[in-house]
Design an enzyme around this catalytic site. Structure first.
Site, PDB file in Angstrom:
ATOM      1  N   TYR A   1      -1.786   0.400  10.025  1.00 39.82           N
ATOM      2  CA  TYR A   1      -2.077  -0.306   8.770  1.00 39.82           C
ATOM      3  C   TYR A   1      -0.845  -0.288   7.863  1.00 39.82           C
ATOM      4  CZ  TYR A   1      -3.923  -1.036   4.062  1.00 39.82           C
ATOM      5  OH  TYR A   1      -4.120  -1.481   2.769  1.00 39.82           O
TER       6      TYR A   1
ATOM      7  N   THR B   1       0.821  -1.210   0.000  1.00 39.66           N
ATOM      8  CA  THR B   1       0.000   0.000   0.000  1.00 39.66           C
ATOM      9  C   THR B   1       0.851   1.254   0.000  1.00 39.66           C
ATOM     10  OG1 THR B   1      -1.487   1.307   1.382  1.00 39.66           O
ATOM     11  CG2 THR B   1      -0.132  -0.289   2.524  1.00 39.66           C
TER      12      THR B   1
HETATM   13  N1  LIG Z   1      -8.859  -0.952  -1.266  1.00 38.05           N
HETATM   14  C1  LIG Z   1      -7.757  -0.210  -1.338  1.00 38.05           C
HETATM   15  O1  LIG Z   1      -7.800   0.974  -1.731  1.00 38.05           O
HETATM   16  C2  LIG Z   1      -6.437  -0.818  -1.003  1.00 38.05           C
HETATM   17  C3  LIG Z   1      -5.297  -0.008  -1.109  1.00 38.05           C
HETATM   18  C4  LIG Z   1      -4.050  -0.568  -0.829  1.00 38.05           C
HETATM   19  C5  LIG Z   1      -3.939  -1.897  -0.463  1.00 38.05           C
HETATM   20  N2  LIG Z   1      -5.056  -2.657  -0.347  1.00 38.05           N
HETATM   21  C6  LIG Z   1      -4.880  -4.055   0.040  1.00 38.05           C
HETATM   22  O2  LIG Z   1      -5.540  -4.905  -0.889  1.00 38.05           O
HETATM   23  C7  LIG Z   1      -5.989  -6.091  -0.234  1.00 38.05           C
HETATM   24  C8  LIG Z   1      -7.442  -6.344  -0.569  1.00 38.05           C
HETATM   25  O3  LIG Z   1      -8.219  -5.252  -0.109  1.00 38.05           O
HETATM   26  P1  LIG Z   1      -9.764  -5.101  -0.451  1.00 38.05           P
HETATM   27  O4  LIG Z   1     -10.029  -3.646  -0.574  1.00 38.05           O
HETATM   28  O5  LIG Z   1     -10.119  -6.016  -1.558  1.00 38.05           O
HETATM   29  O6  LIG Z   1     -10.414  -5.584   0.919  1.00 38.05           O
HETATM   30  P2  LIG Z   1     -11.599  -6.646   1.194  1.00 38.05           P
HETATM   31  O7  LIG Z   1     -11.912  -6.526   2.640  1.00 38.05           O
HETATM   32  O8  LIG Z   1     -12.702  -6.488   0.212  1.00 38.05           O
HETATM   33  O9  LIG Z   1     -10.898  -8.025   0.900  1.00 38.05           O
HETATM   34  C9  LIG Z   1     -10.120  -8.715   1.848  1.00 38.05           C
HETATM   35  C10 LIG Z   1     -10.481 -10.189   1.735  1.00 38.05           C
HETATM   36  O10 LIG Z   1      -9.616 -10.935   2.584  1.00 38.05           O
HETATM   37  C11 LIG Z   1     -10.393 -11.829   3.378  1.00 38.05           C
HETATM   38  N3  LIG Z   1      -9.631 -12.012   4.614  1.00 38.05           N
HETATM   39  C12 LIG Z   1      -9.318 -11.079   5.551  1.00 38.05           C
HETATM   40  N4  LIG Z   1      -8.548 -11.623   6.505  1.00 38.05           N
HETATM   41  C13 LIG Z   1      -8.363 -12.934   6.160  1.00 38.05           C
HETATM   42  C14 LIG Z   1      -7.623 -14.006   6.729  1.00 38.05           C
HETATM   43  N5  LIG Z   1      -6.919 -13.862   7.857  1.00 38.05           N
HETATM   44  N6  LIG Z   1      -7.654 -15.206   6.099  1.00 38.05           N
HETATM   45  C15 LIG Z   1      -8.350 -15.374   4.958  1.00 38.05           C
HETATM   46  N7  LIG Z   1      -9.062 -14.394   4.370  1.00 38.05           N
HETATM   47  C16 LIG Z   1      -9.055 -13.184   4.971  1.00 38.05           C
HETATM   48  C17 LIG Z   1     -11.734 -11.157   3.547  1.00 38.05           C
HETATM   49  O11 LIG Z   1     -12.783 -12.053   3.834  1.00 38.05           O
HETATM   50  C18 LIG Z   1     -11.911 -10.498   2.178  1.00 38.05           C
HETATM   51  O12 LIG Z   1     -12.519 -11.375   1.260  1.00 38.05           O
HETATM   52  C19 LIG Z   1      -5.719  -5.873   1.250  1.00 38.05           C
HETATM   53  O13 LIG Z   1      -4.559  -6.571   1.613  1.00 38.05           O
HETATM   54  C20 LIG Z   1      -5.514  -4.384   1.371  1.00 38.05           C
HETATM   55  O14 LIG Z   1      -4.676  -4.049   2.438  1.00 38.05           O
HETATM   56  C21 LIG Z   1      -6.303  -2.154  -0.604  1.00 38.05           C
HETATM   57  O1  LIG Z   2     -16.288   9.571   3.569  1.00 44.03           O
HETATM   58  C1  LIG Z   2     -15.139   9.920   3.260  1.00 44.03           C
HETATM   59  C2  LIG Z   2     -14.125   8.990   2.959  1.00 44.03           C
HETATM   60  C3  LIG Z   2     -12.871   9.467   2.641  1.00 44.03           C
HETATM   61  N1  LIG Z   2     -12.631  10.801   2.616  1.00 44.03           N
HETATM   62  C4  LIG Z   2     -11.307  11.298   2.218  1.00 44.03           C
HETATM   63  O2  LIG Z   2     -11.045  10.778   0.930  1.00 44.03           O
HETATM   64  C5  LIG Z   2      -9.657  10.468   0.768  1.00 44.03           C
HETATM   65  C6  LIG Z   2      -9.524   8.998   0.407  1.00 44.03           C
HETATM   66  O3  LIG Z   2      -9.934   8.208   1.530  1.00 44.03           O
HETATM   67  P1  LIG Z   2     -10.217   6.640   1.412  1.00 44.03           P
HETATM   68  O4  LIG Z   2     -10.759   6.195   2.715  1.00 44.03           O
HETATM   69  O5  LIG Z   2     -11.011   6.388   0.193  1.00 44.03           O
HETATM   70  O6  LIG Z   2      -8.794   6.028   1.169  1.00 44.03           O
HETATM   71  P2  LIG Z   2      -7.443   6.192   2.005  1.00 44.03           P
HETATM   72  O7  LIG Z   2      -6.585   7.148   1.219  1.00 44.03           O
HETATM   73  O8  LIG Z   2      -7.679   6.520   3.416  1.00 44.03           O
HETATM   74  O9  LIG Z   2      -6.859   4.730   2.043  1.00 44.03           O
HETATM   75  C7  LIG Z   2      -6.836   3.855   0.944  1.00 44.03           C
HETATM   76  O10 LIG Z   2      -5.638   3.994   0.251  1.00 44.03           O
HETATM   77  C8  LIG Z   2      -4.509   3.883   1.055  1.00 44.03           C
HETATM   78  C9  LIG Z   2      -3.315   4.126   0.181  1.00 44.03           C
HETATM   79  O11 LIG Z   2      -3.398   5.395  -0.376  1.00 44.03           O
HETATM   80  C10 LIG Z   2      -4.487   2.535   1.766  1.00 44.03           C
HETATM   81  O12 LIG Z   2      -3.834   1.575   0.991  1.00 44.03           O
HETATM   82  C11 LIG Z   2      -5.829   2.010   2.217  1.00 44.03           C
HETATM   83  O13 LIG Z   2      -5.869   0.598   2.180  1.00 44.03           O
HETATM   84  C12 LIG Z   2      -6.991   2.437   1.443  1.00 44.03           C
HETATM   85  O14 LIG Z   2      -8.112   2.331   2.294  1.00 44.03           O
HETATM   86  C13 LIG Z   2      -9.007  10.844   2.094  1.00 44.03           C
HETATM   87  O15 LIG Z   2      -8.492  12.142   1.965  1.00 44.03           O
HETATM   88  C14 LIG Z   2     -10.159  10.825   3.096  1.00 44.03           C
HETATM   89  O16 LIG Z   2      -9.994  11.681   4.186  1.00 44.03           O
HETATM   90  C15 LIG Z   2     -13.616  11.720   2.887  1.00 44.03           C
HETATM   91  O17 LIG Z   2     -13.390  12.929   2.846  1.00 44.03           O
HETATM   92  N2  LIG Z   2     -14.852  11.246   3.208  1.00 44.03           N
END
Ligand SMILES: NC(=O)c1ccc[n+]([C@@H]2O[C@H](COP(=O)([O-])OP(=O)(O)OC[C@H]3O[C@@H](n4cnc5c(N)ncnc54)[C@H](O)[C@@H]3O)[C@@H](O)[C@H]2O)c1
Ligand SMILES: O=c1ccn([C@@H]2O[C@H](COP(=O)(O)OP(=O)(O)O[C@H]3O[C@H](CO)[C@H](O)[C@H](O)[C@H]3O)[C@@H](O)[C@H]2O)c(=O)[nH]1
Length: 337
Positions: free
Chosen positions: A149, A125
């Site tokens: 995180y 991330t």
């Molecule tokens: N969504 C973002 O913007 C974002 C940004 C950076 C990194 N990531 C990373 O991407 C990955 C996926 O994120 P996502 O947004 O799809 O989240 P998500 O919650 O939709 O998916 C996570 C999945 O992992 C499973 N899981 C959680 N803990 C587990 C465990 N111990 N064993 C087996 N399964 C488990 C959950 O059931 C779920 O299906 C994460 O590792 C997250 O940190 C996400």
């Molecule tokens: O209801 C909301 C939700 C978010 N935000 C703002 O929108 C931006 C994006 O927020 P998100 O919650 O969508 O995403 P984050 O940047 O906090 O985090 C995401 O991206 C990160 C990397 O940039 C991490 O990897 C993390 O897993 C993933 O949740 C931030 O400035 C946040 O303060 C708002 O103003 N209102």
């Protein structure tokens, strides 16, 4: 892919029932790979797993089940998405993140080593950078997470680096920036209950699931005072994982840590403007205080991923990302999910 997969075995996708993982499953299946999903369904859904893949319901930290699955299915690569993903929750409950991200990943990596899995791709991330000294931020810049995180993920990167130096395994750690959007064919999207991500929340407001969107902080050192992020379409990110796998297979002695973003930032207000434009509505915005653990600005320097992988972004357009997210939100609403 012209020649089909060069991997001699299946790909295990942990977290494949979740948002990003389910899109990686689609990208792998579409490219001809055989996929086994390992997920404990804590935030994911069994219906999110494409039926062409096999679902094993287990925790990645369950050595017995994970190792049996690796052996039984002939797994030769692991894409590790499973984890806990909510930044503010990591501030209030850090040990959950060190358990479910760092310790669980340690167990999974050990299972991979014990069972001789040669390739590992990890969901890292942009939160590993903390508050970058400069944006765009590049892979070699300091990694000083400002929340548990980000630290939980940085610790996993460190384990992978050390393990790859000691054992016959190579890895790619992809540092995702802000992932958004949904499969343009409507096969998957973000279904997270109680989501905290801005675009998901905004499309929930657009479909009437929420009354408004809170804007968390208007006094950041950014052009309009709201947080700036680099939003990447989930299907482009999924394609980058397939490209990373191909590279790991082709060059087994090399590992990579790569930013996954478009290199362009949008403020919270710009995102909400895009949602208003795409939905042809004015979604109510409430200006609120900053959220714990939020940096002002995160934008990727994405030159390394563009140079290293055989990958070209196809959906780098904020309006398009919002359109795909909205289509999925409407589909969820129709199904009562
Ligand atoms: N969504 C973002 O913007 C974002 C940004 C950076 C990194 N990531 C990373 O991407 C990955 C996926 O994120 P996502 O947004 O799809 O989240 P998500 O919650 O939709 O998916 C996570 C999945 O992992 C499973 N899981 C959680 N803990 C587990 C465990 N111990 N064993 C087996 N399964 C488990 C959950 O059931 C779920 O299906 C994460 O590792 C997250 O940190 C996400
Ligand atoms: O209801 C909301 C939700 C978010 N935000 C703002 O929108 C931006 C994006 O927020 P998100 O919650 O969508 O995403 P984050 O940047 O906090 O985090 C995401 O991206 C990160 C990397 O940039 C991490 O990897 C993390 O897993 C993933 O949740 C931030 O400035 C946040 O303060 C708002 O103003 N209102």
């Amino acid at each position: 892919m012209i020649d089909g997969p060069k991997l001699d075995g299946k790909v295990m996708v942990t977290g494949g029932a979740g948002y990003i993982g389910s899109h990686a499953v689609l990208a792998l299946l579409d490219a001809g790979y055989d996929v086994v999903v390992l997920d404990n369904l804590v935030t994911g859904f069994d219906w999110a797993v494409d039926p062409r893949a096999t679902l094993v319901e287990a925790n990645v930290a369950d050595d017995t089940k994970v190792r049996a699955a690796i052996r039984d299915y002939g797994v030769k690569a692991i894409m590790h998405f499973a984890g806990s993903v909510v930044v503010p929750e990591s501030v209030s409950d850090p040990l959950k993140y060190y358990r479910n991200n760092t310790a669980a990943s340690r167990a999974l990596i050990e299972s991979a080593v014990v069972e001789g899995v040669p390739h590992f791709i990890f969901s890292s991330t942009a939160a590993t950078y903390g508050t970058p000294e400069k944006v765009p931020v590049a892979e070699g810049d300091p990694t000083v997470p400002i929340n548990p995180y980000g630290m939980s993920k940085l610790m996993t990167e460190a384990m992978l680096r050390d393990v790859a130096a000691a054992h016959p395994m190579n890895y790619a750690a992809l540092r995702y920036f802000n992932v958004a959007g949904a499969d343009p064919q409507g096969r998957s999207g973000q279904s997270t209950v109680g989501a905290t991500h801005l675009i998901k929340i905004a499309v929930e407001a657009a479909t009437g699931k929420r009354s408004h969107v809170g804007v968390y902080g208007t006094d950041f050192a950014t052009p309009d005072g709201t947080g700036v992020r680099d939003y990447i379409h989930v299907s482009d990110l999924a394609a980058a994982h397939v490209a990373a796998l191909e590279l790991l297979v082709a060059t087994p002695a090399e590992s990579h840590t790569l930013n996954a973003g478009y290199g362009k930032g949008f403020s919270v207000l710009e995102v909400l403007d895009a949602v208003d434009k795409v939905t042809n509505r004015t979604i109510e915005r409430r200006l609120e205080g900053r959220r714990a653990g939020d940096p002002a600005m995160l934008i990727s320097d994405n030159r390394a991923i563009l140079e290293t992988l055989d990958w070209t972004p196809r959906h780098a357009d904020l309006d398009g990302i919002v359109r795909d997210a909205l289509a999925w939100e409407r589909a969820l609403a129709e199904k009562g999910r």
